[in-house]
Each structure stands twice: as C-alpha cells, then as structure tokens.
Design a protein around this motif. Structure first.
Motif, short mmCIF file in Angstrom:
data_model
loop_
_atom_site.label_atom_id
_atom_site.label_comp_id
_atom_site.label_asym_id
_atom_site.label_seq_id
_atom_site.Cartn_x
_atom_site.Cartn_y
_atom_site.Cartn_z
N GLN A 109 -13.21 -0.57 -3.81
CA GLN A 109 -13.12 0.81 -3.33
C GLN A 109 -11.99 1.57 -4.03
O GLN A 109 -12.12 2.75 -4.34
CB GLN A 109 -12.87 0.81 -1.82
CG GLN A 109 -14.05 0.31 -1.00
CD GLN A 109 -13.71 0.24 0.48
OE1 GLN A 109 -13.46 1.27 1.11
NE2 GLN A 109 -13.70 -0.95 1.04
N LEU A 110 -10.88 0.87 -4.28
CA LEU A 110 -9.77 1.51 -4.98
C LEU A 110 -10.16 1.87 -6.41
O LEU A 110 -9.79 2.93 -6.93
CB LEU A 110 -8.55 0.59 -4.99
CG LEU A 110 -7.27 1.20 -5.60
CD1 LEU A 110 -6.76 2.35 -4.73
CD2 LEU A 110 -6.19 0.13 -5.76
N ARG A 132 -12.10 -4.07 -0.78
CA ARG A 132 -11.15 -2.95 -0.82
C ARG A 132 -10.70 -2.65 -2.24
O ARG A 132 -10.51 -1.49 -2.61
CB ARG A 132 -9.94 -3.28 0.06
CG ARG A 132 -10.17 -3.06 1.54
CD ARG A 132 -8.94 -3.36 2.34
NE ARG A 132 -9.14 -3.11 3.75
CZ ARG A 132 -8.56 -3.81 4.72
NH1 ARG A 132 -7.73 -4.81 4.41
NH2 ARG A 132 -8.79 -3.53 5.99
N ALA A 176 -1.68 1.62 -7.17
CA ALA A 176 -2.05 2.98 -7.59
C ALA A 176 -0.81 3.76 -8.03
O ALA A 176 -0.84 4.47 -9.04
CB ALA A 176 -2.75 3.70 -6.44
N LEU A 233 -2.39 -2.35 -2.43
CA LEU A 233 -3.29 -1.59 -3.31
C LEU A 233 -2.74 -0.19 -3.56
O LEU A 233 -2.80 0.31 -4.70
CB LEU A 233 -4.69 -1.52 -2.69
CG LEU A 233 -5.44 -2.85 -2.63
CD1 LEU A 233 -6.72 -2.70 -1.81
CD2 LEU A 233 -5.76 -3.37 -4.02
N ALA A 234 -2.19 0.44 -2.54
CA ALA A 234 -1.59 1.76 -2.73
C ALA A 234 -0.41 1.68 -3.69
O ALA A 234 -0.19 2.58 -4.51
CB ALA A 234 -1.15 2.34 -1.38
N TRP A 258 -12.20 4.93 -6.20
CA TRP A 258 -11.30 6.07 -5.99
C TRP A 258 -10.61 6.45 -7.29
O TRP A 258 -10.51 7.64 -7.63
CB TRP A 258 -10.27 5.69 -4.92
CG TRP A 258 -9.15 6.68 -4.74
CD1 TRP A 258 -9.16 7.80 -3.97
CD2 TRP A 258 -7.85 6.64 -5.36
NE1 TRP A 258 -7.95 8.47 -4.06
CE2 TRP A 258 -7.13 7.77 -4.91
CE3 TRP A 258 -7.23 5.75 -6.24
CZ2 TRP A 258 -5.82 8.04 -5.32
CZ3 TRP A 258 -5.93 6.01 -6.65
CH2 TRP A 258 -5.24 7.14 -6.20
N ILE A 315 -4.00 -3.14 2.01
CA ILE A 315 -4.03 -1.72 1.68
C ILE A 315 -2.71 -1.23 1.11
O ILE A 315 -2.68 -0.48 0.13
CB ILE A 315 -4.45 -0.89 2.92
CG1 ILE A 315 -5.93 -1.15 3.24
CG2 ILE A 315 -4.23 0.61 2.67
CD1 ILE A 315 -6.45 -0.42 4.47
N ALA A 375 -4.49 7.25 -2.00
CA ALA A 375 -5.18 5.96 -2.16
C ALA A 375 -5.19 5.20 -0.84
O ALA A 375 -6.22 4.66 -0.42
CB ALA A 375 -4.49 5.13 -3.24
N GLU A 376 -4.05 5.18 -0.16
CA GLU A 376 -3.95 4.47 1.11
C GLU A 376 -4.87 5.10 2.15
O GLU A 376 -5.58 4.39 2.89
CB GLU A 376 -2.50 4.48 1.60
CG GLU A 376 -2.26 3.62 2.82
CD GLU A 376 -0.79 3.39 3.10
OE1 GLU A 376 -0.49 2.66 4.06
OE2 GLU A 376 0.05 3.92 2.34
N LEU A 420 -8.54 4.25 1.51
CA LEU A 420 -8.89 2.89 1.90
C LEU A 420 -8.96 2.75 3.42
O LEU A 420 -9.87 2.10 3.95
CB LEU A 420 -7.87 1.91 1.31
CG LEU A 420 -7.89 1.79 -0.21
CD1 LEU A 420 -6.71 0.97 -0.71
CD2 LEU A 420 -9.21 1.19 -0.69
N MET A 447 -7.11 1.01 -13.64
CA MET A 447 -7.02 0.38 -12.32
C MET A 447 -7.65 -1.01 -12.34
O MET A 447 -7.11 -1.96 -11.75
CB MET A 447 -7.71 1.25 -11.27
CG MET A 447 -7.63 0.67 -9.87
SD MET A 447 -5.93 0.51 -9.26
CE MET A 447 -5.57 2.23 -8.87
#
Length: 215
Positions: free
Chosen positions: A106-107, A103, A145, A141-142, A110, A138, A155-156, A159, A120
């Motif tokens: 993936q962020l 994940r 961001a 991670l958001a 993004w 998640i 972002a959320e 994901l 990031m």
C-alpha cells in the motif's frame, strides 16, 4: 545507435530475496547492453495470511518449503554470495522475521502517486533485508517515506485509513488472473513473461533479442 526503452513490468514481493536479486541482475544487464528500462512494479504477497507478529525466518522457510535447517542455512549462504556480487547486503541475523507485506504494498502504491514508486520499492527491500526493520509497522513505513523526502504524516494517514488497500487488491488480482503464481515475474515489452532470477547474462540476452526485433 540509440537504444530503445523497453518496458518491464515486475511482479514481486519485498519479502522475496530473489526479487531484489532479479532486479539488480536486470539493472546490470541494462547497463551492459545500453538499453533503457521503463520499469513498473506490481504487488504480490508471498504470505497473505501471515499475522501481525510475523514468523521467524528459518522456521518459516522450513515449514513452508519442507526443508531442513541445514538446507535453509545453505540457501541463505547462496543468497548472501549472489547478493554481495550485486551490492545487496542480506543481513540474515538470528531472529530475522518474515512479515506480512500488504501494508508495504500500500505504501508503494501511495508513493506511485508521488512519483516515487521505484525509490520506495528499493527502500523497502533495503529496510527488510539489510536493516531488519518491521515493514508491517505503520510508523516504520512512514519513517521510510520520510527518508525519501516524502510526507510522512500523509503516508501514515494513508496506511491507517487503508486508502490504497482496494487498489493493491485489484492489482494483485489482475496478475493472478494472468497466471502469476510465483515471483519474481517480469513481463518484457508487455509480451514476454520471464520468471525467476535469470542472471545478468540471461537478462542481457533477453534485452538483445528485444532490441533486435523488427519494429
């Protein structure tokens, strides 16, 4: 004399302490030599099969590399010392866990679409190694961001929806097909592969050699 920009493709995982050490050593070498770096980060998963709960770090290292608890502690001491010299705070607290990084990759993918790939990547290194955050979560991670001034809700959603999952898999497969089996792996000027953290002097030597090459 104006130094040229040298492209450096860095294949790495945010679970890898030597990856952030290698980058910071390269950064120091660039400052020392006056070379400008054109950085591009690429995904690699050290633990692609790790479950959502992760694994306690010491137990993970002992199991994966077949070393003793004492050897694991010695390795962490070396990392802390080498990291401190580069401004990296490795906060290896009791209970620190290794995480699945898919994940997080993936962020990063993004964030690349928001011109924030590099920021990031470094934020995720710090979140994992210094703040001890769960970078497989998640919401966490958001939040990371958002600290970079990016759209946390997008972002959320990205994901949750897995918008960048296929792109990350393709990128991982590409580098595996190039023979990359461990990280950090850096490709200089799209020609020269260097693996492992080389130290500021080692990277400075590489940069000097590339600058000296005939155009």
């Amino acid at each position: 004399m104006t130094m040229p920009q040298i492209r450096v493709d860095i294949v790495s995982d945010i679970m890898c302490p030597w990856c952030i050490i290698g980058y910071k050593e390269l950064e120091a070498a660039a400052a020392q030599t006056g070379v400008t770096l054109g950085l591009r980060w690429h995904p690699f998963e050290l633990n692609p099969d790790m479950g959502p709960d992760g694994e306690e770090m010491t137990a993970h290292i002992m199991r994966k590399y077949g070393i003793t608890q004492e050897q694991s502690a010695e390795n962490r001491a070396v990392l802390k010392q080498r990291g401190a010299a580069l401004g990296i705070d490795f906060a290896f607290a009791p209970g620190t866990r290794m995480r699945n990084s898919f994940r997080a990759h993936q962020l990063i993918d993004w964030a690349e679409g928001n011109d924030a790939q590099h920021d990031m990547k470094l934020a995720l290194f710090a979140a994992h190694f210094s703040a001890g955050l769960n970078v497989d979560d998640i919401a966490t991670l958001a939040g990371i961001a958002e600290t970079l001034g990016l759209d946390a809700s997008d972002a959320e959603a990205a994901l949750h929806e897995g918008r960048h999952a296929d792109a990350v898999r393709r990128k991982q497969a590409f580098w595996q097909q190039q023979g990359i089996t461990g990280v950090p792996a850096m490709v200089f000027a799209q020609q020269y592969l260097v693996t492992g953290a080389q130290g500021p002097e080692g990277y400075a030597h590489i940069l000097h050699q590339l600058v000296a090459e005939p155009a």
